[in-house]
Design a protein around this motif. Structure first.
Motif, PDB file in Angstrom:
ATOM      1  N   TYR A   1       2.300  12.429  -2.300  1.00  0.00           N
ATOM      2  CA  TYR A   1       1.654  12.559  -3.855  1.00  0.00           C
ATOM      3  C   TYR A   1       2.194  13.729  -4.674  1.00  0.00           C
ATOM      4  CZ  TYR A   1      -2.100   9.027  -3.811  1.00  0.00           C
ATOM      5  OH  TYR A   1      -2.320   7.738  -3.785  1.00  0.00           O
TER       6      TYR A   1
ATOM      7  N   ALA B   1       1.233  -1.538  -0.453  1.00  0.00           N
ATOM      8  CA  ALA B   1       0.686  -0.207  -0.184  1.00  0.00           C
ATOM      9  C   ALA B   1       1.009   1.163  -0.131  1.00  0.00           C
ATOM     10  CB  ALA B   1      -0.920  -0.380   1.171  1.00  0.00           C
ATOM     11  N   LEU B   2       0.301   2.597  -0.568  1.00  0.00           N
ATOM     12  CA  LEU B   2       1.635   3.562  -0.904  1.00  0.00           C
ATOM     13  C   LEU B   2       1.832   4.373   0.532  1.00  0.00           C
ATOM     14  CD1 LEU B   2      -0.350   6.154  -3.409  1.00  0.00           C
ATOM     15  CD2 LEU B   2       2.118   4.719  -3.166  1.00  0.00           C
ATOM     16  N   SER B   3       0.420   3.360   1.589  1.00  0.00           N
ATOM     17  CA  SER B   3       0.870   4.501   3.021  1.00  0.00           C
ATOM     18  C   SER B   3       1.680   3.656   4.312  1.00  0.00           C
ATOM     19  CB  SER B   3      -1.015   4.040   3.763  1.00  0.00           C
ATOM     20  OG  SER B   3      -0.836   2.049   4.020  1.00  0.00           O
ATOM     21  N   GLU B   4       1.917   1.878   3.147  1.00  0.00           N
ATOM     22  CA  GLU B   4       3.234   1.805   3.904  1.00  0.00           C
ATOM     23  C   GLU B   4       4.657   2.776   3.085  1.00  0.00           C
ATOM     24  OE1 GLU B   4       3.122  -3.101   4.036  1.00  0.00           O
ATOM     25  OE2 GLU B   4       2.021  -2.176   2.010  1.00  0.00           O
TER      26      GLU B   4
ATOM     27  N   LYS C   1       3.388  11.746   5.724  1.00  0.00           N
ATOM     28  CA  LYS C   1       2.197  10.625   5.345  1.00  0.00           C
ATOM     29  C   LYS C   1       2.077  10.793   4.181  1.00  0.00           C
ATOM     30  CE  LYS C   1       0.465  13.652   9.496  1.00  0.00           C
ATOM     31  NZ  LYS C   1       0.282  12.065  10.351  1.00  0.00           N
ATOM     32  N   THR C   2       0.616   9.750   3.882  1.00  0.00           N
ATOM     33  CA  THR C   2       0.290   9.293   2.907  1.00  0.00           C
ATOM     34  C   THR C   2      -0.055  10.373   1.598  1.00  0.00           C
ATOM     35  OG1 THR C   2      -0.341   7.260   3.487  1.00  0.00           O
ATOM     36  CG2 THR C   2      -0.937   7.394   1.336  1.00  0.00           C
ATOM     37  N   PRO C   3      -0.839  11.041   1.846  1.00  0.00           N
ATOM     38  CA  PRO C   3      -1.087  12.501   1.319  1.00  0.00           C
ATOM     39  C   PRO C   3       0.811  13.515   1.018  1.00  0.00           C
ATOM     40  CG  PRO C   3      -2.846  12.482   2.987  1.00  0.00           C
ATOM     41  CD  PRO C   3      -1.498  11.014   3.246  1.00  0.00           C
TER      42      PRO C   3
ATOM     43  N   ALA D   1       5.068   5.436   2.635  1.00  0.00           N
ATOM     44  CA  ALA D   1       4.608   6.488   2.950  1.00  0.00           C
ATOM     45  C   ALA D   1       5.440   6.343   4.706  1.00  0.00           C
ATOM     46  CB  ALA D   1       3.429   7.290   3.716  1.00  0.00           C
ATOM     47  N   SER D   2       4.596   5.283   5.756  1.00  0.00           N
ATOM     48  CA  SER D   2       5.667   5.373   6.852  1.00  0.00           C
ATOM     49  C   SER D   2       7.284   4.852   6.726  1.00  0.00           C
ATOM     50  CB  SER D   2       4.788   3.906   7.138  1.00  0.00           C
ATOM     51  OG  SER D   2       4.714   3.740   8.798  1.00  0.00           O
TER      52      SER D   2
ATOM     53  N   LYS E   1       0.614   5.297  -7.657  1.00  0.00           N
ATOM     54  CA  LYS E   1       1.454   3.294  -7.396  1.00  0.00           C
ATOM     55  C   LYS E   1       1.683   3.391  -8.508  1.00  0.00           C
ATOM     56  CE  LYS E   1       0.557  -1.199  -4.971  1.00  0.00           C
ATOM     57  NZ  LYS E   1      -0.584  -1.435  -4.253  1.00  0.00           N
TER      58      LYS E   1
END
Length: 195
Positions: free
Chosen positions: A39, A23-26, A34-36, A28-29, A45
Motif C-alpha cells: 500500500y 489476491a494482493l498478497s500474491e 509483505k502485503t501491508p 506482494a509475494s 487492487k
C-alpha cells in the motif's frame, strides 16, 4: 520498489488468474514484500488493475500515433491497413498483455466494468481523431467514396474489433494469412463506385 516491477508482476497474475482470482498478497509475494507494504506503492487492487489497463490502451494509441507520424508518404489505403496490422501485432508481442486485454474487454470484473469502458472510450476517442483526418483525406482525394466520416470510422472500428477476435481465436499465424483478404474485401466496399 520500482512501480514497473509491481505492474509487471500484477499484469502476469491478472492475466493468468483474472481480477477476482488474484489476491494482493500474491502480488506482494511476487515482488518480495509483505502485503501491508504494497500500500506504500499502490492505492488499491482496483486502482492497480485500472492503471494497468489504461497503460496498455495508451501504449496502443501511442504506437499508432508514432506510426502515423512516420508514414505520411504512404497511401491512405496503406496507412489504414497498417494501423490494423500494427494494432494486432502490438498485442502479439506479449502473451500476458493480450490475455489481460482480452479478459478486461470480454470478461471485465463487474465492479470495474464501467471504469474500464470509460478508459477504453477515451483511447478510442484519440484514435478517432487520427482516423478522421485519414478518411477525410481519402474522400477529398477521390479515393474513398463520399460517405459520412463517422460511418467510415464506425465500420473501421468494427473491422478492427473483428480482426482482434480473429487473432485471438485462430492465432497470429492463421490470422496473418487471412488479414490481407479481409482487408481487400473491406477496401473494395469503401472505394467502389455507387450506382
Amino acid at each position: 520498489m520500482p512501480p514497473s516491477t509491481i505492474k509487471s508482476e500484477a499484469l502476469s497474475l491478472f492475466a493468468r488468474q483474472g481480477y477476482e482470482g488474484t489476491a494482493l498478497s500474491e502480488i506482494a509475494s511476487a515482488v518480495g514484500i509483505k502485503t501491508p507494504s504494497l500500500y506504500a506503492h499502490i492505492e488499491s487492487k482496483e486502482a492497480l488493475y485500472l492503471e494497468l489497463f489504461e497503460d496498455l490502451v495508451q501504449e496502443h494509441v501511442e504506437h499508432i500515433r508514432a506510426y502515423m507520424q512516420t508514414s505520411e508518404q504512404a497511401s491512405v489505403e496503406e496507412r489504414l491497413f497498417q494501423i490494423i496490422q500494427e494494432s494486432c501485432h502490438n498485442y502479439t508481442l506479449s502473451e500476458e498483455k493480450i490475455t489481460f486485454v482480452k479478459r478486461s474487454l470480454l470478461f471485465p470484473p463487474a465492479s470495474l466494468q464501467k471504469q474500464l469502458q470509460e478508459r477504453f472510450m477515451e483511447a478510442e476517442k484519440s484514435l478517432t481523431e487520427l482516423l478522421h483526418n485519414l478518411f477525410e483525406k481519402g474522400i477529398k482525394s477521390g479515393i474513398i467514396k463520399h460517405t459520412k466520416t463517422e460511418d467510415l470510422i464506425a465500420s473501421y472500428f468494427c473491422l478492427m474489433d473483428g480482426a482482434f477476435i480473429q487473432m485471438l481465436y485462430y492465432g497470429a499465424e492463421v490470422f496473418g494469412t487471412r488479414l490481407p483478404a479481409i482487408w481487400k474485401m473491406y477496401w473494395s466496399g469503401l472505394t467502389m463506385e455507387q450506382n
